[in-house]
Design an enzyme around this catalytic site. Structure first.
Site, PDB file in Angstrom:
ATOM      1  N   LYS A  74       8.179  23.541 -12.718  1.00 44.55           N
ATOM      2  CA  LYS A  74       7.299  22.384 -12.492  1.00 44.55           C
ATOM      3  C   LYS A  74       6.925  22.288 -11.013  1.00 44.55           C
ATOM      4  CE  LYS A  74       5.849  17.871 -13.675  1.00 44.55           C
ATOM      5  NZ  LYS A  74       5.986  16.650 -14.409  1.00 44.55           N
ATOM      6  N   ARG A  95      -2.185  22.808 -13.225  1.00 45.08           N
ATOM      7  CA  ARG A  95      -1.244  21.817 -13.773  1.00 45.08           C
ATOM      8  C   ARG A  95      -1.469  21.554 -15.266  1.00 45.08           C
ATOM      9  NH1 ARG A  95       1.167  16.731 -10.317  1.00 45.08           N
ATOM     10  NH2 ARG A  95       2.399  15.895 -11.998  1.00 45.08           N
ATOM     11  N   ASN A  97       0.594  20.884 -20.102  1.00 47.41           N
ATOM     12  CA  ASN A  97       0.249  20.118 -21.300  1.00 47.41           C
ATOM     13  C   ASN A  97       0.422  20.922 -22.583  1.00 47.41           C
ATOM     14  OD1 ASN A  97      -0.371  17.845 -19.837  1.00 47.41           O
ATOM     15  ND2 ASN A  97      -2.498  18.482 -19.523  1.00 47.41           N
ATOM     16  N   HIS A 138       8.964  11.254 -27.310  1.00 47.76           N
ATOM     17  CA  HIS A 138       7.947  12.101 -26.688  1.00 47.76           C
ATOM     18  C   HIS A 138       8.207  13.592 -26.993  1.00 47.76           C
ATOM     19  CE1 HIS A 138       4.937  13.343 -23.816  1.00 47.76           C
ATOM     20  NE2 HIS A 138       5.837  14.049 -23.147  1.00 47.76           N
ATOM     21  N   HIS A 146       1.002  19.231 -25.805  1.00 48.08           N
ATOM     22  CA  HIS A 146       0.742  17.807 -25.587  1.00 48.08           C
ATOM     23  C   HIS A 146      -0.591  17.340 -26.169  1.00 48.08           C
ATOM     24  CE1 HIS A 146       4.202  18.247 -23.035  1.00 48.08           C
ATOM     25  NE2 HIS A 146       4.168  16.988 -22.646  1.00 48.08           N
ATOM     26  N   ARG A 203       0.825  -1.231   0.000  1.00 48.27           N
ATOM     27  CA  ARG A 203       0.000   0.000   0.000  1.00 48.27           C
ATOM     28  C   ARG A 203       0.850   1.268   0.000  1.00 48.27           C
ATOM     29  NH1 ARG A 203      -2.685  -3.137   3.685  1.00 48.27           N
ATOM     30  NH2 ARG A 203      -4.489  -4.189   2.794  1.00 48.27           N
ATOM     31  N   GLU A 215      10.886  19.797 -23.781  1.00 48.37           N
ATOM     32  CA  GLU A 215      10.160  20.139 -22.544  1.00 48.37           C
ATOM     33  C   GLU A 215      10.729  21.431 -21.929  1.00 48.37           C
ATOM     34  OE1 GLU A 215       7.409  18.735 -21.541  1.00 48.37           O
ATOM     35  OE2 GLU A 215       7.409  16.763 -22.488  1.00 48.37           O
ATOM     36  N   GLU A 273      -3.768  17.864 -10.687  1.00 44.09           N
ATOM     37  CA  GLU A 273      -4.224  18.294 -12.005  1.00 44.09           C
ATOM     38  C   GLU A 273      -5.694  18.693 -12.030  1.00 44.09           C
ATOM     39  OE1 GLU A 273      -3.320  15.575 -15.251  1.00 44.09           O
ATOM     40  OE2 GLU A 273      -2.527  17.273 -16.344  1.00 44.09           O
ATOM     41  N   LYS A 291       3.598  11.887 -10.579  1.00 42.98           N
ATOM     42  CA  LYS A 291       2.747  11.035 -11.423  1.00 42.98           C
ATOM     43  C   LYS A 291       3.508   9.767 -11.760  1.00 42.98           C
ATOM     44  CE  LYS A 291      -0.040  14.188 -14.187  1.00 42.98           C
ATOM     45  NZ  LYS A 291      -0.349  14.479 -15.593  1.00 42.98           N
ATOM     46  N   HIS A 300       0.399  14.130 -27.977  1.00 40.84           N
ATOM     47  CA  HIS A 300      -0.017  12.773 -27.589  1.00 40.84           C
ATOM     48  C   HIS A 300      -0.701  12.061 -28.757  1.00 40.84           C
ATOM     49  CE1 HIS A 300      -0.046  13.729 -23.002  1.00 40.84           C
ATOM     50  NE2 HIS A 300       1.086  13.165 -23.382  1.00 40.84           N
TER      51      HIS A 300
HETATM   52  P1  NAD Z   1      13.385   6.209 -21.350  1.00 46.11           P
HETATM   53  O1  NAD Z   1      13.214   6.073 -19.901  1.00 46.11           O
HETATM   54  O2  NAD Z   1      12.905   5.100 -22.213  1.00 46.11           O
HETATM   55  O3  NAD Z   1      14.926   6.459 -21.672  1.00 46.11           O
HETATM   56  C1  NAD Z   1      15.332   6.597 -23.029  1.00 46.11           C
HETATM   57  C2  NAD Z   1      16.559   5.735 -23.347  1.00 46.11           C
HETATM   58  O4  NAD Z   1      17.700   6.361 -22.796  1.00 46.11           O
HETATM   59  C3  NAD Z   1      16.522   4.336 -22.755  1.00 46.11           C
HETATM   60  O5  NAD Z   1      16.980   3.443 -23.755  1.00 46.11           O
HETATM   61  C4  NAD Z   1      17.537   4.382 -21.619  1.00 46.11           C
HETATM   62  O6  NAD Z   1      18.191   3.142 -21.419  1.00 46.11           O
HETATM   63  C5  NAD Z   1      18.500   5.414 -22.110  1.00 46.11           C
HETATM   64  N1  NAD Z   1      19.200   6.178 -21.078  1.00 46.11           N
HETATM   65  C6  NAD Z   1      18.653   6.749 -19.982  1.00 46.11           C
HETATM   66  N2  NAD Z   1      19.560   7.491 -19.350  1.00 46.11           N
HETATM   67  C7  NAD Z   1      20.707   7.385 -20.040  1.00 46.11           C
HETATM   68  C8  NAD Z   1      22.003   7.947 -19.895  1.00 46.11           C
HETATM   69  N3  NAD Z   1      22.270   8.836 -18.942  1.00 46.11           N
HETATM   70  N4  NAD Z   1      22.958   7.590 -20.793  1.00 46.11           N
HETATM   71  C9  NAD Z   1      22.670   6.738 -21.802  1.00 46.11           C
HETATM   72  N5  NAD Z   1      21.462   6.213 -22.015  1.00 46.11           N
HETATM   73  C10 NAD Z   1      20.489   6.534 -21.149  1.00 46.11           C
HETATM   74  O7  NAD Z   1      12.694   7.529 -21.917  1.00 46.11           O
HETATM   75  P2  NAD Z   1      12.424   8.989 -21.324  1.00 46.11           P
HETATM   76  O8  NAD Z   1      12.329   9.850 -22.511  1.00 46.11           O
HETATM   77  O9  NAD Z   1      13.335   9.362 -20.228  1.00 46.11           O
HETATM   78  O10 NAD Z   1      10.978   8.838 -20.653  1.00 46.11           O
HETATM   79  C11 NAD Z   1       9.824   8.582 -21.408  1.00 46.11           C
HETATM   80  C12 NAD Z   1       8.738   8.107 -20.480  1.00 46.11           C
HETATM   81  O11 NAD Z   1       8.493   9.118 -19.496  1.00 46.11           O
HETATM   82  C13 NAD Z   1       7.408   7.834 -21.140  1.00 46.11           C
HETATM   83  O12 NAD Z   1       6.936   6.580 -20.738  1.00 46.11           O
HETATM   84  C14 NAD Z   1       6.486   8.925 -20.606  1.00 46.11           C
HETATM   85  O13 NAD Z   1       5.148   8.491 -20.500  1.00 46.11           O
HETATM   86  C15 NAD Z   1       7.092   9.210 -19.280  1.00 46.11           C
HETATM   87  N6  NAD Z   1       6.809  10.546 -18.749  1.00 46.11           N
HETATM   88  C16 NAD Z   1       6.310  10.635 -17.491  1.00 46.11           C
HETATM   89  C17 NAD Z   1       6.026  11.881 -16.950  1.00 46.11           C
HETATM   90  C18 NAD Z   1       5.506  11.976 -15.549  1.00 46.11           C
HETATM   91  O14 NAD Z   1       5.141  13.064 -15.110  1.00 46.11           O
HETATM   92  N7  NAD Z   1       5.457  10.898 -14.809  1.00 46.11           N
HETATM   93  C19 NAD Z   1       6.259  13.047 -17.685  1.00 46.11           C
HETATM   94  C20 NAD Z   1       6.783  12.925 -18.965  1.00 46.11           C
HETATM   95  C21 NAD Z   1       7.055  11.672 -19.502  1.00 46.11           C
END
Ligand code: NAD
Length: 366
Positions: free
Chosen positions: A227, A241, A245, A265, A248, A121, A185, A237, A143, A252
């Site tokens: 942020k 918040r 977006n 993204h 987005h 939990r 971003e 949100e 999130k 999206h």
């Molecule tokens: P990711 O986590 O897939 O990382 C991208 C790639 O980079 C991966 O292959 C990883 O192995 C590699 N990598 C990471 N750090 C590295 C480093 N320092 N050196 C070399 N390689 C590295 O992608 P991302 O773009 O970080 O995140 C995308 C995800 O984030 C999506 O699922 C999206 O929905 C989510 N997201 C969440 C929020 C939130 O508020 N929770 C906001 C925006 C996006």
């Protein structure tokens, strides 16, 4: 090192930003009040690069940690992978005092965060983001989510971390497309809240692309401050918040219609921001010269303002309607009025469709 406090109802937590902080993870966790055993979750690529340093720092500070590796990529934000984490948590004997440490990009943060939100939990959670996107966006705000076949991020929880630790040196190994995706971003924060940040991005593009640590410290800190301010005012949100977006609504839809993984993204958000800028001009909200500045900044960082291949505007419109952020049938867009000030407004379908038409690839010139 810079420190930013995120104040949310029921508590606050620090974001620590600096170069070389991975070596201090252990002492920083202890200072943040972590006492129990730890599950260190990382994807395979990040684990190879950084888990040894993190594990050594944790051990030195007296923590017992179990490294749990997951495959890299969005497909790991699945029920199956989540089930695997729960099994590993149980096998490692994690109890209520334990914490989950997410080392990696947004995928690891979202998945490990949701596992921490739900195991027993809810247990403590620490974010150690290693992509620019995760450092300026995904790791802050609480999130967490996984994807299900019906859609991305459809199952999730709000679960604030106890600490966010950003080591800027990890960005040195980040692949160029991921680095640029994160910059989208940062551009977003400039447009929605900070003309000074926007001007900094315009003026110091070369050094930013060369990943100068000083400039990264500046843009990551400023992005996290914005942020933190927004989520502090609206954790769940309900209102403010929504401005996060910006870009987005269409972004999206582009990701969904093109097929996840076709656009990073940040690339999809860049297209969405360009579309929002031209929509703003069309509605008489945004001066054309400001829209041109936004588009020029996006392009100058090698981000797309348009689709690489055509996508059916009607499919994009339908996807915008399916997005969980659409309310009661009306599409909502975040639109800039000037740099640093946005409004959230309902947009009729015909204009939203026109925005989807406007981002189609330019016809080849003869
Ligand atoms: P990711 O986590 O897939 O990382 C991208 C790639 O980079 C991966 O292959 C990883 O192995 C590699 N990598 C990471 N750090 C590295 C480093 N320092 N050196 C070399 N390689 C590295 O992608 P991302 O773009 O970080 O995140 C995308 C995800 O984030 C999506 O699922 C999206 O929905 C989510 N997201 C969440 C929020 C939130 O508020 N929770 C906001 C925006 C996006």
């Amino acid at each position: 090192m810079r420190e930013i406090t995120v104040a949310v109802p029921g508590g606050s937590y620090p974001i620590l930003i600096g170069g070389g902080l991975l070596r201090e993870v252990g002492v920083r966790l202890a200072a943040a009040g972590c006492r129990g055993s730890l599950a260190l979750v990382a994807d395979a690529g990040v684990a190879t690069l950084y888990a040894p340093a993190v594990a050594a720092s944790l051990k030195e500070a007296g923590f017992t940690s179990t490294l749990i590796e997951i495959p890299a990529g969005e497909q790991s934000k699945s029920l199956e992978c989540l089930g695997g984490l729960y099994a590993r948590f149980a096998a490692a004997g994690l109890d209520r005092r334990a914490a989950v440490v997410a080392l990696g990009g947004g995928v690891v943060g979202d998945l490990a965060g949701f596992a921490a939100a739900t195991y027993l939990r809810g247990i403590d959670f620490v974010q150690v983001p290693t992509t620019l996107l995760a450092q300026v966006d995904a790791s802050v705000g609480g999130k967490t989510a996984i994807d299900i076949p019906a859609g991305k991020n459809l199952v999730g929880a709000f679960h604030q971390p106890r600490l966010v630790l950003v080591d800027l040196q990890t960005l040195e190994t980040l692949p160029e497309p991921d680095f640029r995706s994160g910059l989208a971003e940062v551009i977003k924060y400039g447009v929605i809240a900070d003309p000074v940040l926007f001007a900094l991005l315009e003026a110091r593009r070369q050094e930013i692309l060369a990943r100068s640590e000083g400039l990264l410290a500046e843009i990551v800190s400023r992005s996290c401050e914005i942020k933190a301010e927004v989520v502090g005012a609206d954790e769940r949100e309900a209102g403010l918040r929504e401005i996060l977006n910006y870009g987005h609504t269409l972004g999206h839809a582009v990701e969904a219609v093109a097929g996840y993984g076709r656009y990073l993204h940040g690339e999809a958000v860049a297209i969405g921001m360009a579309a929002a800028a031209s929509l703003g001009v069309r509605l008489g909200l945004l001066p054309a010269e400001t829209a041109a500045r936004i588009e020029a900044l996006i392009a100058s960082f090698g981000l797309p303002e348009r689709l690489r291949e055509p996508l059916d505007p009607d499919a994009l419109l339908a996807a915008m309607h399916r997005d969980k952020k659409a309310r009661a049938g009306s599409l909502r867009f975040v639109l800039a009025r000037t740099l640093g000030a946005v409004i959230v407004t309902e947009v009729p379908d015909e204009l939203a469709r026109a925005a989807a038409v406007a981002v189609q690839p330019r016809p080849p010139t003869e």
